[in-house]
Design an enzyme around this catalytic site. Sequence first.
Site, short mmCIF file in Angstrom:
data_model
loop_
_atom_site.label_atom_id
_atom_site.label_comp_id
_atom_site.label_asym_id
_atom_site.label_seq_id
_atom_site.Cartn_x
_atom_site.Cartn_y
_atom_site.Cartn_z
N HIS A 13 52.55 52.55 76.13
CA HIS A 13 51.62 52.96 75.04
C HIS A 13 52.46 53.57 73.93
O HIS A 13 52.95 54.69 74.05
CB HIS A 13 50.60 53.98 75.55
CG HIS A 13 49.58 54.35 74.52
ND1 HIS A 13 48.23 54.29 74.76
CD2 HIS A 13 49.70 54.80 73.26
CE1 HIS A 13 47.57 54.67 73.67
NE2 HIS A 13 48.44 55.00 72.75
N HIS A 15 53.12 53.86 69.45
CA HIS A 15 52.78 53.59 68.04
C HIS A 15 54.08 53.43 67.26
O HIS A 15 54.90 54.34 67.23
CB HIS A 15 51.96 54.74 67.45
CG HIS A 15 50.66 54.93 68.16
ND1 HIS A 15 49.49 54.34 67.74
CD2 HIS A 15 50.35 55.62 69.29
CE1 HIS A 15 48.51 54.67 68.57
NE2 HIS A 15 49.00 55.45 69.52
N LYS A 96 42.99 46.47 72.61
CA LYS A 96 42.85 47.93 72.59
C LYS A 96 41.52 48.34 71.98
O LYS A 96 41.22 47.98 70.84
CB LYS A 96 44.00 48.54 71.78
CG LYS A 96 43.94 50.05 71.63
CD LYS A 96 44.20 50.80 72.92
CE LYS A 96 43.85 52.27 72.84
NZ LYS A 96 44.82 53.07 72.13
N HIS A 133 40.99 53.75 74.69
CA HIS A 133 41.05 55.17 74.30
C HIS A 133 39.73 55.77 74.79
O HIS A 133 38.69 55.59 74.17
CB HIS A 133 41.20 55.32 72.78
CG HIS A 133 41.37 56.74 72.36
ND1 HIS A 133 42.48 57.21 71.71
CD2 HIS A 133 40.57 57.83 72.53
CE1 HIS A 133 42.36 58.52 71.50
NE2 HIS A 133 41.20 58.92 71.99
N HIS A 171 46.44 57.37 78.05
CA HIS A 171 46.79 58.79 77.87
C HIS A 171 45.76 59.74 78.50
O HIS A 171 45.13 60.54 77.80
CB HIS A 171 47.00 59.12 76.39
CG HIS A 171 46.04 58.48 75.41
ND1 HIS A 171 44.67 58.55 75.55
CD2 HIS A 171 46.25 57.77 74.29
CE1 HIS A 171 44.10 57.90 74.55
NE2 HIS A 171 45.03 57.41 73.77
N ASP A 244 52.50 57.40 74.25
CA ASP A 244 51.61 57.62 73.09
C ASP A 244 52.38 58.29 71.96
O ASP A 244 51.81 59.06 71.18
CB ASP A 244 50.37 58.43 73.48
CG ASP A 244 49.30 58.39 72.39
OD1 ASP A 244 49.35 57.48 71.54
OD2 ASP A 244 48.41 59.27 72.39
C1 NCD Z 1 47.50 58.26 67.65
C2 NCD Z 1 48.05 57.86 66.28
O1 NCD Z 1 48.50 58.75 65.53
O2 NCD Z 1 48.05 56.67 65.96
N1 NCD Z 1 47.28 59.68 67.68
C3 NCD Z 1 47.18 60.45 68.78
O3 NCD Z 1 46.89 61.66 68.65
N2 NCD Z 1 47.39 60.00 69.98
C4 NCD Z 1 46.27 57.48 67.95
C5 NCD Z 1 45.83 57.56 69.39
O4 NCD Z 1 46.46 56.99 70.27
O5 NCD Z 1 44.82 58.22 69.65
ZN ZN Z 2 47.94 56.10 71.10
#
Ligand code: NCD
Ligand code: ZN
Length: 342
Positions: A13, A15, A96, A133, A171, A244
């Site tokens: 996971h 970003h 997702k 999520h 998460h 995450d």
């Molecule tokens: C994530 C993001 O910033 O893209 N933020 C987070 O707090 N985890 C989005 C997500 O996975 O919820």
């Molecule tokens: Zn995330």
Amino acid sequence: MNELIITKPDDMHLHLRQGELLKTVIKDTEKQFARAVVMPNLNNPVMNVTLAEDYYNEIKQSCSVFEPLMTLYFTDQLTEQEIKKASASPKIIGIKLYPAGVTTNSSHGVKSIKDHYHIFEKMEKYDLPLLIHGEVNDKNIDVFDREKVFIDNYLSEITSLFPSLRIVFEHISTKDAVSFVSQSSEKIAATITPHHILMNRNDLLVGGIKPHNYCLPVLKRKIHQEAVLNAAISGNAKFFLGTDSAPHLKYEKESACGCAGVYSASNAIELYADIFEKNNALDKLEGFSSFYGADFYNLPRNKSKLKLIKQQNKILESIPSEAGEIIPFMAGKIIQWQSFDD
Ligand code: NCD
Ligand code: ZN
């Protein structure tokens, strides 16, 4: 034990963003991970196979051997046809789902989950995993209860109506999520972040508000933190690594309306190694970080290795990027493990 060689891990996971931020953060991930499940919540969401392939190519321009595992963003416009197409694409690993408005860049998320059961049916048929999520977005539900309410109001029903659908509960942050996943069939798994293991809501709110510890799902009470830790170190293959890691620029975090997201990619595997060692579970680290995620997604386990050495390692105070400054999770703190590409 002062040295550990493990199969190169996967981050299930992650970003990565785009542009200059992508170019910076991918370097951190690539040092430690062979592959990562890449989240689709860009400013323009990755909502179809063509956009996912474009994003894949953009990521590949900034890395060498690292392999991004792409996801599609589940929008109200997602069609059964696109599911079929996604299941045939070797680059796409899953879909997702964000309930609309629940987190960063989720305004395109689904407004009513139950209206999309025909899509779940197709995903079940094509064996395409659903990544969730798992929080409700309801102004009447307290932010600390949103994960549990999601289980009670949605996830229980989805898992019973679609028993063969593979689901990753992303998460997880509560004891309720840990028990739900533990008691579910082998089709249901969960990712666990370093921050939900290492911190609880005191780390966010006591002694002044700590914007760099703010993420969604929000950190919970200690009892939940302990349940998440115990799940991670249990050796149960339903629980695997997903950082995450979600970079935001410093000014976006240190703001009157700070963004949710913790940037842990710079030291991710080292943070997990520290946790597992402190809990006498170093022997369980490789399963959690390198085997169970790959197995769940029906991917071959990685062949390359990662070396971890026990030595003091100071997390950077700040990471520069052409886009601006990023403050990493636990900035300035000293951890006891350092990773080296083998
Ligand atoms: C994530 C993001 O910033 O893209 N933020 C987070 O707090 N985890 C989005 C997500 O996975 O919820
Ligand atoms: Zn995330």
